[in-house]
Design a protein around this motif. Structure first.
Motif, short mmCIF file in Angstrom:
data_model
loop_
_atom_site.label_atom_id
_atom_site.label_comp_id
_atom_site.label_asym_id
_atom_site.label_seq_id
_atom_site.Cartn_x
_atom_site.Cartn_y
_atom_site.Cartn_z
N LEU A 162 39.64 -4.07 31.84
CA LEU A 162 38.24 -4.25 32.05
C LEU A 162 38.12 -5.12 33.36
O LEU A 162 36.94 -4.77 33.82
N MET A 163 38.98 -6.03 33.72
CA MET A 163 38.91 -6.42 35.10
C MET A 163 39.04 -5.48 36.35
O MET A 163 38.14 -5.43 37.05
N PHE A 164 39.95 -4.13 35.91
CA PHE A 164 39.73 -3.27 37.02
C PHE A 164 38.30 -2.56 36.66
O PHE A 164 37.91 -2.14 37.98
N GLY A 165 37.89 -2.25 35.51
CA GLY A 165 36.79 -1.64 35.39
C GLY A 165 35.60 -2.30 36.27
O GLY A 165 34.69 -1.76 36.86
N LYS A 199 42.95 16.12 41.22
CA LYS A 199 43.27 14.64 41.42
C LYS A 199 42.26 13.77 41.01
O LYS A 199 42.31 12.70 41.47
N MET A 200 41.60 14.24 39.96
CA MET A 200 40.53 13.25 39.30
C MET A 200 41.29 11.91 38.54
O MET A 200 40.27 10.84 38.29
N SER A 201 42.62 12.02 38.25
CA SER A 201 43.00 10.79 37.89
C SER A 201 43.06 9.44 38.93
O SER A 201 42.97 8.28 38.28
N ALA A 202 43.00 9.77 40.01
CA ALA A 202 42.69 8.68 41.17
C ALA A 202 43.78 7.43 40.82
O ALA A 202 43.15 6.45 41.14
N SER A 203 45.02 7.69 40.41
CA SER A 203 45.76 6.65 40.47
C SER A 203 45.77 5.78 39.37
O SER A 203 46.16 4.64 39.20
N ARG A 204 44.65 6.11 38.49
CA ARG A 204 44.70 5.36 37.06
C ARG A 204 45.78 5.29 36.31
O ARG A 204 46.01 4.11 35.59
N GLY A 205 46.50 6.06 36.43
CA GLY A 205 48.10 6.02 35.79
C GLY A 205 48.88 4.67 36.23
O GLY A 205 49.49 3.92 35.48
N TYR A 206 48.74 4.54 37.60
CA TYR A 206 49.59 3.18 38.38
C TYR A 206 48.77 2.03 37.91
O TYR A 206 49.26 0.98 37.58
N ILE A 207 47.43 2.09 37.76
CA ILE A 207 46.51 1.00 37.55
C ILE A 207 46.92 0.48 36.14
O ILE A 207 47.13 -0.51 35.65
N ALA A 208 47.04 1.57 35.25
CA ALA A 208 47.42 1.28 33.71
C ALA A 208 48.90 0.66 33.86
O ALA A 208 49.12 -0.26 32.83
N PHE A 209 49.79 1.29 34.27
CA PHE A 209 51.11 0.66 34.37
C PHE A 209 50.97 -0.91 34.98
O PHE A 209 51.61 -1.86 34.52
N ALA A 210 50.18 -1.08 35.89
CA ALA A 210 49.97 -2.36 36.18
C ALA A 210 49.44 -3.38 35.24
O ALA A 210 49.87 -4.46 35.14
N CYS A 211 48.39 -2.82 34.35
CA CYS A 211 47.97 -3.80 33.54
C CYS A 211 49.07 -3.96 32.48
O CYS A 211 48.86 -4.97 31.92
N THR A 230 26.07 -2.48 35.84
CA THR A 230 27.30 -2.80 36.37
C THR A 230 28.46 -3.05 35.27
O THR A 230 29.47 -2.31 35.18
N LEU A 231 28.00 -3.63 34.05
CA LEU A 231 28.61 -3.84 32.95
C LEU A 231 28.71 -2.55 32.38
O LEU A 231 29.76 -2.47 31.64
N ASN A 232 27.86 -1.72 32.31
CA ASN A 232 27.78 -0.23 31.77
C ASN A 232 28.97 0.50 32.17
O ASN A 232 29.51 1.02 31.64
N GLN A 233 28.71 0.36 33.61
CA GLN A 233 29.89 1.24 34.43
C GLN A 233 31.28 0.64 34.21
O GLN A 233 32.42 1.27 34.10
N MET A 234 31.24 -0.68 34.01
CA MET A 234 32.68 -1.31 33.82
C MET A 234 33.53 -0.69 32.64
O MET A 234 34.54 -0.37 32.58
N VAL A 291 41.83 3.73 31.55
CA VAL A 291 42.81 2.95 32.18
C VAL A 291 43.39 2.20 30.86
O VAL A 291 44.70 2.08 30.71
N ALA A 292 42.60 1.61 30.07
CA ALA A 292 43.06 0.89 28.86
C ALA A 292 43.76 1.93 27.85
O ALA A 292 44.61 1.37 27.25
N LEU A 293 43.38 2.98 27.80
CA LEU A 293 43.85 3.98 26.89
C LEU A 293 45.06 4.40 27.35
O LEU A 293 46.21 4.47 26.37
N ALA A 294 45.56 4.82 28.73
CA ALA A 294 46.60 4.82 29.23
C ALA A 294 47.54 3.91 29.03
O ALA A 294 48.65 3.84 28.67
N ALA A 295 46.87 2.60 29.12
CA ALA A 295 48.04 1.42 29.05
C ALA A 295 48.36 1.08 27.72
O ALA A 295 49.45 0.45 27.56
N LEU A 296 47.76 1.46 26.56
CA LEU A 296 48.03 1.38 25.22
C LEU A 296 49.30 2.22 25.14
O LEU A 296 50.19 1.97 24.33
#
Length: 316
Positions: free
Chosen positions: A260-263, A232-244, A16-20, A27-32
């Motif tokens: 990390l919480m999202f992950g 469509k593999m981004s699967a709304s990760r950009g919106y998640i990054a914006f929320a972060c 689970t932590l590995n997949q996290m 998401v973190a890279l986009a959030a940066l």
């Protein structure tokens, strides 16, 4: 029986932590990148489209150039171009940021779907031998029980992301350029009085956002999915990054923790698929994101109410 249960629990926890980490990194890279435009006073909801196009460019370049490294380089170059394109409309032409972001996301879905089917005659590159980013085993750490299963054997970008978080924190809060970018969003007239061009800072922030989002896309297709691009593999990760970004008040460290919480919830959803319907488990991280946004809105409102009460007391 207890030993067997404990062993199973440790295996589930480590996976689970590995997949996290794997889920949180794009998401973190986009959030940066998103926090740069946020500091510059630009609301960029077009990050999802940037991630998707970055993933496609990286996969195509990696396939035709037979090199994952060149695929990542191509994604970075494309990130500069898409950042300039975004800044052209939002900074130079002063178009509505929300509309441009929506248009960018819609365009990204359409153009990547069309080109993928034209180039590969399929909705994905899974049938093609696309070079991917190799996994890295950390010496000594890989041999440590549990910790080695969590931290070792990842793509290079998972480790680079931690370093980039530190670098971006230092850049934003400890360098003149970071100060100028923040001033461009908070007090552009003051920055102009100091002899700096706020528009120029917005251009720089937009380019940085494009680069980080496309790196996130490159990691998604060449790292997480081992050279596979799907529609469509981004699967709304950009919106998640914006929320972060919003949740963290555009702080690189806090944005990474939010990712990390999202992950974690994304990984938890994968673990629960054998027990709960996949349609429900896939919604878990997005529900958490909505809760995050509600928290930000409510806490912001309460903060404004407290400030208003303090001002009234001072007037009295």
């Amino acid at each position: 029986m207890n030993e067997f249960s404990w062993s199973n629990a440790m295996t589930v926890a480590s996976s689970t932590l590995n997949q996290m980490l794997r889920s949180a990194t794009p998401v973190a890279l986009a959030a940066l990148g998103g926090l740069m435009t946020e500091h510059a006073g630009i609301m960029n909801i077009g990050m999802d489209g940037m991630i998707l196009m970055g993933a496609f460019v990286a996969a195509v370049a990696s396939y035709f150039l037979a090199s994952a490294a060149l695929g990542v380089l191509a994604a970075i170059v494309f990130g500069v171009l898409i950042g300039l394109f975004f800044a052209l409309f939002t900074v130079k032409l002063r178009s509505d940021e929300f509309i441009i972001g929506c248009a960018l996301n819609t365009f990204a879905v359409g153009i990547t779907t069309f080109l993928c089917r034209e180039i590969f005659h399929s909705s994905s590159t899974s049938a093609f031998n696309v070079p991917s980013l190799p996994d890295m085993n950390i010496p000594l750490v890989k041999d440590i029980p549990f910790l080695g299963d969590v931290l070792s054997g990842h793509s290079l970008f998972i480790y680079l992301t931690v370093l980039l978080v530190v670098i971006m924190w230092f850049f934003v809060y400890r360098t003149p350029m970071g100060f100028w970018i923040r001033a461009a969003g908070e007090s552009p007239e003051t920055l102009r009085t100091a002899g700096k061009n706020p528009e120029q800072m917005k251009w720089i922030a937009s380019v940085l956002c494009g680069v980080f989002c496309c790196i996130a896309g490159a990691h998604l297709s060449l790292g997480n999915l081992n050279g596979v691009f799907t529609e469509k593999m981004s699967a709304s990760r950009g919106y998640i990054a914006f929320a972060c970004v919003i949740f963290s008040a555009a702080n690189p460290t806090k944005a990474y923790l939010a990712a990390l919480m999202f992950g974690f919830f994304d990984a938890l959803g994968l673990q629960l698929q054998g027990v709960i319907s996949p349609d429900l488990t896939q919604a878990i991280p997005y529900v958490i994101t909505i809760v995050m946004m509600v928290y930000v809105v409510v806490s912001g409102q309460r903060k404004r109410e407290r400030l208003a009460k303090l001002q009234l007391k001072k007037l009295e």
